[in-house]
Each structure stands twice: as structure tokens, then as C-alpha cells.
Enzyme design. Structure first.
Site, short mmCIF file in Angstrom:
data_model
loop_
_atom_site.label_atom_id
_atom_site.label_comp_id
_atom_site.label_asym_id
_atom_site.label_seq_id
_atom_site.Cartn_x
_atom_site.Cartn_y
_atom_site.Cartn_z
N SER A 48 0.81 -1.22 0.00
CA SER A 48 0.00 0.00 0.00
C SER A 48 0.84 1.27 0.00
O SER A 48 0.32 2.35 -0.31
CB SER A 48 -0.94 0.01 1.21
N LYS A 108 0.84 4.53 6.97
CA LYS A 108 0.31 5.37 5.89
C LYS A 108 0.96 6.76 5.98
O LYS A 108 1.68 7.06 6.92
CB LYS A 108 -1.22 5.53 5.99
#
Length: 274
Positions: A48, A108
Site C-alpha cells: 500500500s 500510511k
């Protein structure tokens, strides 16, 4: 005489066991304090955050930049609400956090701070009604390895490129985004997806809007938790800031073959800062 010698041996044995136990206790305590308050290791388990981070990257996460919460210590050793010595992350920071409601640590990029208004339009990030500059750069080639399959739009696909040596690679469209304040980083934008066009998200107080750099293969704040996304991340769930990779492996190592530990290493990624 013999009994006195035997007693000295027993005393020495007891003393040796005590010193060993004391050493192990101090070692464990020091490791716990280090991991809770200073720095902790983290392994990248998914794609990701491509191209910034690859599956199999091992990195150090500093714990002090954002303060401490009950999630900072392993094994649930801390039990208080809120955050102490808290400091606000900056837009563009790569942060490790505890996924809300689960004992899982994710990573993230911090995109939105409290009060920010965020939207995606046609794959472009809109921050407080202003488009974030997004410039096309050279495609990124990712070698296909044991832990890094070729995924496009969130699905496994066949490799796009095979060189003369037989190395298969994925070719990803790559862009450079630059946030207000000048923080710049690379993102992948592979296909048109539902997350390329969203409504407007307003970040509430005490929360952050997180996004993965691999925009079409990241369950982040664009998705609700019912959709297995992050939604708005509470401040107390922040664990620390990603700093530097101390190891990286392509997944080809085998425990019973020590020489593969080195042949599988991605040496060029060791020392890479984030």
C-alpha cells in the site's frame, strides 16, 4: 572441610543463577523501555505504500515525535486515555499507527490535519479546495519477487516487463505530489477506481486523514472501517514516525539455508530514509 567446599559451590551456584536472572530482567526491562519510548522495529507487510516502501522492508519507527498513548507499549501494559506529551504530525509524515479496534499496526502517510477538507477528483488530491500539484514522472519498475507479486488495481496480474536476464517486473505509472509547505513524495496511480472520485472529507478535531502512496491498492481514510479502511484516525492511535530502513528482503530467504538470507537481501534499500 569437604562440607564447607560443597557449601561454597552451592552458594556460588545460587549467586550465578541470581546474577543471570538479574541480567535477563534488566535486559528485558531495557528492551521494553526502548521499544515503548524511543524506537521500535516495523516490517512492511503490504504494497500500500509503494513506491516509498516495499513488502519486506524493515524499518525503525521513532516513538517520541507524537507523544505516547496506551498503544505505545506492547502487551497492553499501559492503560490510560488520551495522549501525553502529544505533538502534531506534519502533513506528509509517514506514520505507523494502531488500526482502530484491532491489535494491528499499519503505516500510511499523513495527508489531512484537524480541520482540513479533503477530496479526490479524477485521481487528484484536493486539499482545502486547492488541487495538490501532481506531476507525471518516469514509470516505476518493481522486480517481481517471492513477496512482491505484480498487482494492478488491487488484483494480481502477470508481469508487464521481462528483461534480457529473465527478470520480470511490474511497470507502474508514477507521479510526484507536493503538499503545501513543500513536502514532496512519489505516488502510484494505476487505474480509474472508486476512490479516485470521492465526496469531501472534513477531518474532525483529534483525528488525521491517512493515505497510502499506492493510491489504487490502499485501504486508507478514503474508506470506512466497514469497508476495511482506516476512516479518520484518532490521535491516540499514532505510534510513531517511520525513519529509516535497516533491512529489506525480497522474500526468497529460507531459514535452513543461511546463505539465502544474504542473497535475498535488497541491499540498495538498507539505509533508505522516509
Amino acid at each position: 572441610m569437604a562440607s564447607k567446599a560443597a557449601e561454597r559451590r552451592k552458594d556460588g551456584k545460587r549467586g550465578g543463577l541470581f546474577e543471570m536472572a538479574r541480567f535477563l530482567f534488566l535486559l528485558g526491562t531495557s528492551a521494553l523501555v526502548l521499544r515503548t519510548f524511543i524506537v521500535a522495529p516495523f516490517m512492511i507487510p503490504s504494497g500500500s505504500m509503494l513506491p516509498t516502501m516495499m513488502i519486506g522492508d524493515y524499518l525503525f519507527v521513532t516513538k517520541w515525535p507524537y507523544g505516547y498513548s496506551r498503544h505505545s507499549a506492547p502487551f497492553g501494559l499501559l492503560s490510560f486515555d488520551g495522549r501525553i506529551w502529544a505533538a502534531e504530525p506534519e502533513r506528509g509524515d509517514v506514520a505507523v499507527f494502531r488500526y482502530p479496534g484491532k491489535e494491528e499496526d499499519w503505516v500510511k502517510r499523513v495527508i489531512g490535519l484537524p480541520g482540513d477538507r479533503i477530496q479526490m477528483r479524477g485521481g487528484q488530491l484536493i486539499l482545502n479546495e486547492k488541487p495538490v500539484p501532481k506531476v507525471r514522472v518516469a514509470d516505476w519498475l518493481m522486480p517481481v519477487t517471492a513477496n512482491s507479486p505484480c498487482r494492478y488495481g488491487g488484483r494480481n496480474v502477470r508481469p508487464h516487463v521481462v528483461d534480457a536476464d529473465g527478470q520480470a517486473s511490474c511497470r507502474y505509472p508514477r507521479f510526484r505530489e507536493t503538499l503545501p509547505g513543500g513536502r514532496s513524495y512519489e505516488v502510484l496511480d494505476q487505474v480509474e477506481s472508486q476512490a479516485d472520485d470521492t465526496g469531501i472529507f472534513t477531518v474532525p478535531a483529534g483525528h488525521y486523514f491517512m493515505m497510502g502512496d499506492n493510491r489504487d491498492d490502499s485501504a486508507d481514510s478514503r474508506f470506512s472501517r466497514a469497508e476495511l479502511g482506516v476512516a479518520m484516525l484518532p490521535r491516540e492511535n499514532l505510534l510513531g514516525e517511520a525513519q529509516v530502513a535497516f533491512w529489506s528482503t525480497d522474500g526468497g530467504a529460507e531459514w535452513l539455508k543461511p546463505w539465502t538470507w544474504f542473497s535475498a537481501a535488497r541491499w540498495e534499500r538498507v539505509g533508505r530514509s522516509f
